[in-house]
Design a protein around this motif. Structure first.
Motif, PDB file in Angstrom:
ATOM      1  N   THR A 157       0.831  -1.192   0.000  1.00 30.44           N
ATOM      2  CA  THR A 157       0.000   0.000   0.000  1.00 30.44           C
ATOM      3  C   THR A 157       0.881   1.263   0.000  1.00 30.44           C
ATOM      4  O   THR A 157       2.082   1.212   0.272  1.00 30.44           O
ATOM      5  CB  THR A 157      -0.924   0.038   1.217  1.00 30.44           C
ATOM      6  OG1 THR A 157      -0.128   0.038   2.407  1.00 30.44           O
ATOM      7  CG2 THR A 157      -1.863  -1.162   1.215  1.00 30.44           C
ATOM      8  N   PHE A 158       0.228   2.395  -0.324  1.00 28.62           N
ATOM      9  CA  PHE A 158       0.937   3.682  -0.295  1.00 28.62           C
ATOM     10  C   PHE A 158       1.040   4.163   1.155  1.00 28.62           C
ATOM     11  O   PHE A 158       0.049   4.191   1.895  1.00 28.62           O
ATOM     12  CB  PHE A 158       0.195   4.724  -1.132  1.00 28.62           C
ATOM     13  CG  PHE A 158       0.785   6.106  -1.013  1.00 28.62           C
ATOM     14  CD1 PHE A 158       1.907   6.453  -1.748  1.00 28.62           C
ATOM     15  CD2 PHE A 158       0.234   7.053  -0.162  1.00 28.62           C
ATOM     16  CE1 PHE A 158       2.465   7.711  -1.659  1.00 28.62           C
ATOM     17  CE2 PHE A 158       0.783   8.315  -0.061  1.00 28.62           C
ATOM     18  CZ  PHE A 158       1.907   8.632  -0.817  1.00 28.62           C
ATOM     19  N   VAL A 159       2.225   4.594   1.564  1.00 27.30           N
ATOM     20  CA  VAL A 159       2.463   5.067   2.920  1.00 27.30           C
ATOM     21  C   VAL A 159       3.274   6.364   2.828  1.00 27.30           C
ATOM     22  O   VAL A 159       4.224   6.466   2.046  1.00 27.30           O
ATOM     23  CB  VAL A 159       3.214   4.024   3.773  1.00 27.30           C
ATOM     24  CG1 VAL A 159       3.550   4.600   5.156  1.00 27.30           C
ATOM     25  CG2 VAL A 159       2.401   2.760   3.916  1.00 27.30           C
ATOM     26  N   SER A 160       2.903   7.359   3.655  1.00 26.48           N
ATOM     27  CA  SER A 160       3.626   8.625   3.708  1.00 26.48           C
ATOM     28  C   SER A 160       4.060   8.907   5.138  1.00 26.48           C
ATOM     29  O   SER A 160       3.233   8.926   6.061  1.00 26.48           O
ATOM     30  CB  SER A 160       2.748   9.778   3.189  1.00 26.48           C
ATOM     31  OG  SER A 160       3.463  10.998   3.243  1.00 26.48           O
ATOM     32  N   LEU A 161       5.357   9.126   5.326  1.00 32.70           N
ATOM     33  CA  LEU A 161       5.912   9.569   6.599  1.00 32.70           C
ATOM     34  C   LEU A 161       6.269  11.056   6.469  1.00 32.70           C
ATOM     35  O   LEU A 161       6.580  11.540   5.381  1.00 32.70           O
ATOM     36  CB  LEU A 161       7.162   8.766   6.955  1.00 32.70           C
ATOM     37  CG  LEU A 161       7.073   7.234   6.828  1.00 32.70           C
ATOM     38  CD1 LEU A 161       8.384   6.589   7.284  1.00 32.70           C
ATOM     39  CD2 LEU A 161       5.905   6.688   7.623  1.00 32.70           C
ATOM     40  N   SER A 162       6.240  11.784   7.579  1.00 33.15           N
ATOM     41  CA  SER A 162       6.538  13.227   7.500  1.00 33.15           C
ATOM     42  C   SER A 162       7.404  13.645   8.668  1.00 33.15           C
ATOM     43  O   SER A 162       7.478  12.977   9.704  1.00 33.15           O
ATOM     44  CB  SER A 162       5.250  14.049   7.483  1.00 33.15           C
ATOM     45  OG  SER A 162       4.534  13.872   8.679  1.00 33.15           O
ATOM     46  N   ASN A 173       7.753   9.214   1.078  1.00 30.69           N
ATOM     47  CA  ASN A 173       6.623   8.460   0.536  1.00 30.69           C
ATOM     48  C   ASN A 173       7.065   7.091   0.006  1.00 30.69           C
ATOM     49  O   ASN A 173       8.141   6.947  -0.610  1.00 30.69           O
ATOM     50  CB  ASN A 173       5.970   9.249  -0.600  1.00 30.69           C
ATOM     51  CG  ASN A 173       5.375  10.560  -0.111  1.00 30.69           C
ATOM     52  OD1 ASN A 173       4.841  10.625   0.992  1.00 30.69           O
ATOM     53  ND2 ASN A 173       5.475  11.608  -0.937  1.00 30.69           N
ATOM     54  N   PHE A 174       6.193   6.081   0.232  1.00 26.75           N
ATOM     55  CA  PHE A 174       6.375   4.712  -0.297  1.00 26.75           C
ATOM     56  C   PHE A 174       5.163   4.416  -1.177  1.00 26.75           C
ATOM     57  O   PHE A 174       4.026   4.335  -0.668  1.00 26.75           O
ATOM     58  CB  PHE A 174       6.471   3.690   0.837  1.00 26.75           C
ATOM     59  CG  PHE A 174       7.613   3.940   1.782  1.00 26.75           C
ATOM     60  CD1 PHE A 174       8.869   3.360   1.550  1.00 26.75           C
ATOM     61  CD2 PHE A 174       7.449   4.738   2.902  1.00 26.75           C
ATOM     62  CE1 PHE A 174       9.917   3.593   2.430  1.00 26.75           C
ATOM     63  CE2 PHE A 174       8.496   4.965   3.777  1.00 26.75           C
ATOM     64  CZ  PHE A 174       9.746   4.402   3.539  1.00 26.75           C
ATOM     65  N   LEU A 175       5.410   4.238  -2.483  1.00 25.32           N
ATOM     66  CA  LEU A 175       4.291   3.936  -3.374  1.00 25.32           C
ATOM     67  C   LEU A 175       3.704   2.562  -3.071  1.00 25.32           C
ATOM     68  O   LEU A 175       2.480   2.370  -3.123  1.00 25.32           O
ATOM     69  CB  LEU A 175       4.755   4.011  -4.831  1.00 25.32           C
ATOM     70  CG  LEU A 175       5.229   5.396  -5.308  1.00 25.32           C
ATOM     71  CD1 LEU A 175       5.682   5.323  -6.756  1.00 25.32           C
ATOM     72  CD2 LEU A 175       4.114   6.415  -5.152  1.00 25.32           C
ATOM     73  N   ASP A 230      10.915  -2.283   4.263  1.00 21.43           N
ATOM     74  CA  ASP A 230      10.825  -0.889   4.709  1.00 21.43           C
ATOM     75  C   ASP A 230      10.516  -0.782   6.197  1.00 21.43           C
ATOM     76  O   ASP A 230      10.467   0.324   6.745  1.00 21.43           O
ATOM     77  CB  ASP A 230       9.749  -0.159   3.914  1.00 21.43           C
ATOM     78  CG  ASP A 230      10.107  -0.048   2.440  1.00 21.43           C
ATOM     79  OD1 ASP A 230      11.299   0.163   2.146  1.00 21.43           O
ATOM     80  OD2 ASP A 230       9.195  -0.168   1.603  1.00 21.43           O
ATOM     81  N   GLU A 231      10.245  -1.870   6.834  1.00 18.16           N
ATOM     82  CA  GLU A 231       9.955  -1.843   8.270  1.00 18.16           C
ATOM     83  C   GLU A 231      11.212  -1.455   9.030  1.00 18.16           C
ATOM     84  O   GLU A 231      12.332  -1.750   8.616  1.00 18.16           O
ATOM     85  CB  GLU A 231       9.466  -3.227   8.701  1.00 18.16           C
ATOM     86  CG  GLU A 231       8.910  -3.276  10.112  1.00 18.16           C
ATOM     87  CD  GLU A 231       8.297  -4.636  10.380  1.00 18.16           C
ATOM     88  OE1 GLU A 231       7.054  -4.723  10.414  1.00 18.16           O
ATOM     89  OE2 GLU A 231       9.055  -5.610  10.538  1.00 18.16           O
ATOM     90  N   GLY A 232      11.051  -0.711  10.132  1.00 19.19           N
ATOM     91  CA  GLY A 232      12.209  -0.360  10.934  1.00 19.19           C
ATOM     92  C   GLY A 232      12.060   1.004  11.588  1.00 19.19           C
ATOM     93  O   GLY A 232      10.980   1.609  11.620  1.00 19.19           O
ATOM     94  N   PHE A 233      13.198   1.503  12.109  1.00 16.01           N
ATOM     95  CA  PHE A 233      13.225   2.791  12.803  1.00 16.01           C
ATOM     96  C   PHE A 233      13.471   3.934  11.799  1.00 16.01           C
ATOM     97  O   PHE A 233      14.365   3.832  10.952  1.00 16.01           O
ATOM     98  CB  PHE A 233      14.323   2.803  13.868  1.00 16.01           C
ATOM     99  CG  PHE A 233      13.971   2.003  15.088  1.00 16.01           C
ATOM    100  CD1 PHE A 233      13.194   2.571  16.082  1.00 16.01           C
ATOM    101  CD2 PHE A 233      14.424   0.686  15.209  1.00 16.01           C
ATOM    102  CE1 PHE A 233      12.884   1.840  17.209  1.00 16.01           C
ATOM    103  CE2 PHE A 233      14.090  -0.043  16.333  1.00 16.01           C
ATOM    104  CZ  PHE A 233      13.319   0.517  17.338  1.00 16.01           C
ATOM    105  N   TYR A 234      12.713   5.020  11.974  1.00 18.08           N
ATOM    106  CA  TYR A 234      12.847   6.195  11.114  1.00 18.08           C
ATOM    107  C   TYR A 234      13.055   7.448  11.992  1.00 18.08           C
ATOM    108  O   TYR A 234      12.480   7.564  13.089  1.00 18.08           O
ATOM    109  CB  TYR A 234      11.621   6.390  10.230  1.00 18.08           C
ATOM    110  CG  TYR A 234      11.509   5.374   9.110  1.00 18.08           C
ATOM    111  CD1 TYR A 234      12.018   5.665   7.853  1.00 18.08           C
ATOM    112  CD2 TYR A 234      10.913   4.135   9.332  1.00 18.08           C
ATOM    113  CE1 TYR A 234      11.933   4.733   6.825  1.00 18.08           C
ATOM    114  CE2 TYR A 234      10.833   3.195   8.315  1.00 18.08           C
ATOM    115  CZ  TYR A 234      11.333   3.502   7.059  1.00 18.08           C
ATOM    116  OH  TYR A 234      11.259   2.589   6.044  1.00 18.08           O
ATOM    117  N   LYS A 235      13.859   8.335  11.471  1.00 17.36           N
ATOM    118  CA  LYS A 235      14.042   9.638  12.114  1.00 17.36           C
ATOM    119  C   LYS A 235      14.318  10.662  11.029  1.00 17.36           C
ATOM    120  O   LYS A 235      14.670  10.306   9.891  1.00 17.36           O
ATOM    121  CB  LYS A 235      15.167   9.614  13.142  1.00 17.36           C
ATOM    122  CG  LYS A 235      16.545   9.352  12.532  1.00 17.36           C
ATOM    123  CD  LYS A 235      17.629   9.283  13.616  1.00 17.36           C
ATOM    124  CE  LYS A 235      18.996   8.971  12.974  1.00 17.36           C
ATOM    125  NZ  LYS A 235      20.060   8.898  14.028  1.00 17.36           N
TER     126      LYS A 235
END
Length: 554
Positions: free
Chosen positions: A458-463, A493-495, A501-506
């Motif tokens: 699915t499409f996912v958006s992080l900000s 964004n992930f189309l 793509d799972e994991g820690f984001y900063k």
């Protein structure tokens, strides 16, 4: 001899009246037959005209709309123009005519002044138009070949210009006037001493002649703008117009105060300078200290006159011995009626030294809903405080009321509210001042990810929530501490998101990093084909998800 029966009855009646009038004279009158013959000759021009006329000797109407015009009605001469003002060195052409006939010899008359006797102008006799360059009251008459004279014409009032000029002066001697001020203009006639003058004024709306050579304008407004002139008038002569004085009326003046230095240092004096338009034009200055006013929503300050601060001739004022934060204003005035300007805006001189009477403390930084706030606290002798800042930027106070006890002002660091902050009390006290740059309290951006696990594919958006006004161009995103995007975008964004793509984001902005957040990706493969190891790795709830729940801004 003409027999009586051949005469019109009306002519016979007119002859009888004429004979009666002649007998009343002392000189010898002609006989009746001679009189009738003369009358018949005069009636050769007998006519009837439709307009009613009034004759003082005889008026016998033939019908309701017809009246007899008698040849012995005395005509009236007409003179044009009726009024004229001759410029210096100029002249005017006067024309005289008698309606109905050109067979008249024109006679001219002139009176030198109002009320003086008409004097014949024999040199112009017989001329129907003449050029004159001299002021006076002119008349004309017509004289027939038989010697009869018309009525006197209307008057032609001719005014001439004298070879002297008026001089206009103004008090006070400045032409930039402010609304509410007063000024006087004065008209003097050089070489006109001993002559009785009246005065004519410009602008045009001043049309009345004044017998005094001064005019005073009180509480002036827009209607008093204009170019002012004057001239003198005596009987039928004018002086030349005076010089022009342009008067400009402006809004009430708002002086500008500057202070130097803005921050106090031990032993230093403070210099106040009050600036006005046209500073050389008779201004005096008054100096005040601004103290907090209890009606905060009406006027922030009241003004107390400084020692020897009233109506100084100098536009500067020096203060010595000032050790604490203070505010000052100035006011200018001028003219004999003491026209006052507005007060200037308050200007501040700040001190960083705190005292027990009034002090300002800064901090700590608190966080609410993902935003940072700085607390400012006022303490001291007073029970009511307010926090002020400069520049105001539309928000000079933390609130529009006095706060009792310790006043706490909370500043949102998201906004650019950098400036100087200080406390003011209802006891007219100022605290120390603090120059705050909110970047110093900025705790960095906030990484925003979905709270729940996302479906694979699915499409996912992080900000990245920057939490303050953007200044720098780039925002960096990291996945498991590895840089994956660094540009102007604030979204990642992930189309079609995958398990990898799972994991820690900063995210990182302006040299500061956000806390890491964990994103969980849910596989779309049926659960029965998962291995035990995969199931055990994906099932635990990572601590980052709880932290995201607590700090995410909705």
């Amino acid at each position: 001899m003409v027999p009586y029966k051949m005469l019109h009855p009306l002519l016979f009646l007119s002859a009888l009246i004429a004979l009666a009038e002649q007998r009343s004279h002392t000189f010898r009158s002609p006989g009746p037959v001679e009189s009738l013959l003369r009358l018949e000759q005069q009636l050769a021009g007998f006519e009837i005209r439709p307009k009613h006329t009034t004759h003082t000797k005889l008026a016998v109407p033939f019908s309701d709309d017809a009246q007899v015009k008698y040849p012995f009605d005395t005509p009236t001469a007409t003179l044009r123009p009726t009024r004229y003002e001759i410029p210096l060195g100029g002249n005017v052409t006067l024309s005289c005519f008698v309606e109905g006939s050109d067979n008249w010899t024109i006679l001219w008359y002139r009176a030198a002044t109002y009320g003086s006797k008409d004097e014949p102008m024999t040199e112009y006799e017989g001329k129907k138009a003449i050029n004159v360059s001299q002021g006076g009251i002119y008349h004309c008459r017509g004289r027939s070949h038989s010697g009869s004279i018309t009525h006197q014409s209307n008057a032609a009032i001719i005014e001439d210009t004298l070879p002297i000029a008026a001089i206009l002066t103004m008090k006070p001697n400045w032409t930039k006037i402010y609304m509410g001020e007063t000024f006087t203009v004065r008209c003097d006639i050089q070489g006109g001493e001993g002559t009785y003058w009246s005065y004519d004024w410009r602008p045009k709306r001043f049309t009345t002649y004044y017998t005094t050579n001064e005019r005073t304008f009180h509480n002036v407004g827009w209607e008093d703008n204009g170019d002012y002139q004057c001239r003198g008038k005596t009987d039928l002569s004018f002086t030349q117009w005076s010089n022009v004085i342009p008067v400009t009326v402006s809004f009430k003046l708002h002086p500008v105060l500057t202070v130097s230095p803005s921050w106090l240092s031990p032993g230093a004096s403070v210099t106040l300078d009050c600036e006005v338009e046209y500073p050389s034009e008779g201004w005096s200055f008054s100096w005040y200290k601004a103290v907090p006013y209890y009606k905060i929503t009406e006027e922030p300050y009241t003004y107390e006159l400084l020692p020897d601060g009233s109506k100084t001739a100098q536009s500067s004022y020096i203060i010595t011995g000032q050790t604490s934060t203070a505010a000052y204003v100035c006011r200018a005035e001028r003219g004999s009626n003491y026209y006052y300007t507005y007060y200037s805006d308050p200007k501040f001189v700040w001190s960083a030294d705190a005292s027990s009477a009034a002090s300002l403390t800064v901090g700590p930084v608190v966080q609410r809903l993902g935003y940072d706030f700085v607390k400012l606290t006022c303490k001291g002798n007073s029970s009511s405080w307010r926090v002020r800042k400069f520049p105001e930027n539309g928000r000079p106070y933390c609130s529009n009321y006095w706060e009792s006890g310790e006043s706490v002002c909370t500043i949102d660091t998201t906004y650019s509210d950098d400036g100087v902050y200080w406390c003011e009390s209802m006891l007219k006290e100022f605290s120390n001042a603090v120059n705050i740059t909110l970047q110093d309290f900025y705790s960095g951006p906030l990484m925003v990810i979905p709270v729940d696990p996302v479906n694979e594919g699915t499409f996912v958006s992080l900000s990245c929530n920057l939490r303050r006004k953007r200044i720098f161009p780039n925002v960096a995103f990291y996945h498991n501490d590895k840089l994956i995007q660094n540009d102007s975008r604030e979204e990642l964004n992930f189309l079609a998101v995958s398990k990898s793509d799972e994991g820690f984001y900063k995210c990182q902005y302006s040299g500061k990093e956000s806390p890491s957040r964990y994103m969980t990706v849910k596989s779309t493969v049926p659960p029965e084909i998962f291995s035990q190891s995969e199931s055990s790795e994906s099932s635990p709830l990572h601590p980052g998800q709880y932290l995201n729940l607590l700090l995410l801004k909705f």
